[in-house]
Each structure stands twice: as structure tokens, then as C-alpha cells.
Design a protein around this motif. Structure first.
Motif, mmCIF file in Angstrom:
data_model
loop_
_atom_site.group_PDB
_atom_site.id
_atom_site.type_symbol
_atom_site.label_atom_id
_atom_site.label_comp_id
_atom_site.label_asym_id
_atom_site.label_seq_id
_atom_site.Cartn_x
_atom_site.Cartn_y
_atom_site.Cartn_z
ATOM 1 N N MET A 23 0.825 -1.205 0.000
ATOM 2 C CA MET A 23 0.000 0.000 0.000
ATOM 3 C C MET A 23 0.864 1.261 0.000
ATOM 4 O O MET A 23 1.871 1.334 0.685
ATOM 5 C CB MET A 23 -0.918 0.047 1.223
ATOM 6 N N VAL A 24 0.437 2.236 -0.792
ATOM 7 C CA VAL A 24 1.066 3.559 -0.797
ATOM 8 C C VAL A 24 0.030 4.559 -0.279
ATOM 9 O O VAL A 24 -1.166 4.256 -0.243
ATOM 10 C CB VAL A 24 1.567 3.948 -2.207
ATOM 11 N N PRO A 25 0.475 5.759 0.144
ATOM 12 C CA PRO A 25 -0.468 6.737 0.700
ATOM 13 C C PRO A 25 -1.654 7.000 -0.222
ATOM 14 O O PRO A 25 -1.501 7.092 -1.442
ATOM 15 C CB PRO A 25 0.386 7.987 0.874
ATOM 16 N N GLY A 26 -2.825 7.124 0.385
ATOM 17 C CA GLY A 26 -4.057 7.304 -0.369
ATOM 18 C C GLY A 26 -4.816 8.540 0.021
ATOM 19 O O GLY A 26 -4.236 9.532 0.467
ATOM 20 N N ALA A 27 -6.122 8.465 -0.135
ATOM 21 C CA ALA A 27 -6.999 9.614 0.102
ATOM 22 C C ALA A 27 -7.977 9.297 1.226
ATOM 23 O O ALA A 27 -8.373 8.154 1.416
ATOM 24 C CB ALA A 27 -7.778 9.937 -1.169
ATOM 25 N N PRO B 126 -2.135 10.032 4.472
ATOM 26 C CA PRO B 126 -3.204 10.197 3.485
ATOM 27 C C PRO B 126 -3.418 11.674 3.178
ATOM 28 O O PRO B 126 -3.025 12.542 3.949
ATOM 29 C CB PRO B 126 -4.418 9.617 4.198
ATOM 30 N N VAL B 127 -4.026 11.943 2.040
ATOM 31 C CA VAL B 127 -4.388 13.301 1.664
ATOM 32 C C VAL B 127 -5.890 13.441 1.884
ATOM 33 O O VAL B 127 -6.662 12.598 1.433
ATOM 34 C CB VAL B 127 -4.012 13.589 0.196
ATOM 35 N N ALA B 128 -6.307 14.480 2.603
ATOM 36 C CA ALA B 128 -7.715 14.667 2.951
ATOM 37 C C ALA B 128 -8.462 15.450 1.880
ATOM 38 O O ALA B 128 -7.933 16.394 1.296
ATOM 39 C CB ALA B 128 -7.829 15.377 4.292
#
Length: 125
Positions: free
Chosen positions: A80-84, A107-109
Motif C-alpha cells: 500500500m502507498v499513501p491514499g486519500a 493520506p491526503v484529505a
């Protein structure tokens, strides 16, 4: 594939072609059950791929953060890589950003699914 918790605390929609797991949380999250679904149902669909999450937290209430750390560490070790994340509350946004920082998967909000999905496409998903 759609996976639903028997108690209704989460739903996981797996888009294996794009490598995205869309999570929707309702109320108090049963992290142990969700993690088991990831290990036994989600991971076989995305194994060997770079993948990410798009987590809708607008109806999320709480969970034990230690359980969340363990789950996110497992996800990161398994591609897994950073998500939303989609949030409606500044407090929940702060808690989720703190959780992401402890597992090196910030994560990016976003405010809605459309913005989150556009960002995921810009990241190659």
C-alpha cells in the motif's frame, strides 16, 4: 468486489484493476474484523501490486488507534502507498493525519469522493 461487515461498521469496495480499496465507515469501527477481511479477502485480489485506499470517514466515530497502527503497518508492508481520505470533521481529519504519520503512510484529505478520485487518478491509480 464488495465486502460488508456483518455489523455494518464498514464496507470495502475493491477495484482490483485500479489498485484501490474504497473504504466506507459507519460509526464505531471494528478494526479486528476489517483487518481480517483485508488479509483473507482483499489482499488476494491485489497481491503483488502497488495499491492504495480511499477512505470515506464522514460517518466514522472512533476506534483504538493502536489497532489502526497495526493494520496500516501491515498494509504498507504489503504494497500500500499513501491514499486519500474523505472527512467532514476537523477533529477526525486531525486524528487520521496523526494515524497516517505513525505508519509512514500520510493520506491526503478531501471533502468529497470526486476530488479524492481525481487526485488518485493523478497519482496513477
Amino acid at each position: 468486489m464488495i465486502i460488508k461487515d456483518s455489523k455494518g461498521s464498514y464496507e470495502l469496495k475493491v477495484d482490483a484493476a485500479r489498485g484501490i480499496v474504497y473504504e466506507t465507515f459507519n460509526g464505531f469501527l471494528n478494526m479486528e474484523s476489517m483487518h481480517n477481511d483485508y488479509v483473507n479477502k482483499v489482499f488476494p485480489l491485489i497481491k503483488g501490486k502497488k495499491w492504495t485506499k480511499c477512505s470515506d470517514l464522514r460517518n466514522y466515530k472512533t476506534t483504538t488507534l493502536n489497532d489502526g497502527d497495526t493494520h496500516l503497518e501491515w498494509c504498507t508492508k504489503n504494497g500500500m502507498v499513501p491514499g486519500a481520505i474523505i472527512v467532514a470533521s476537523a477533529i477526525v481529519k486531525m486524528q487520521m493525519n496523526r494515524l497516517g504519520k505513525t505508519s509512514n503512510s500520510d493520506p491526503v484529505a478531501f471533502d468529497n469522493l470526486e476530488e479524492a478520485d481525481a487526485w488518485l487518478k493523478s497519482q496513477g491509480f
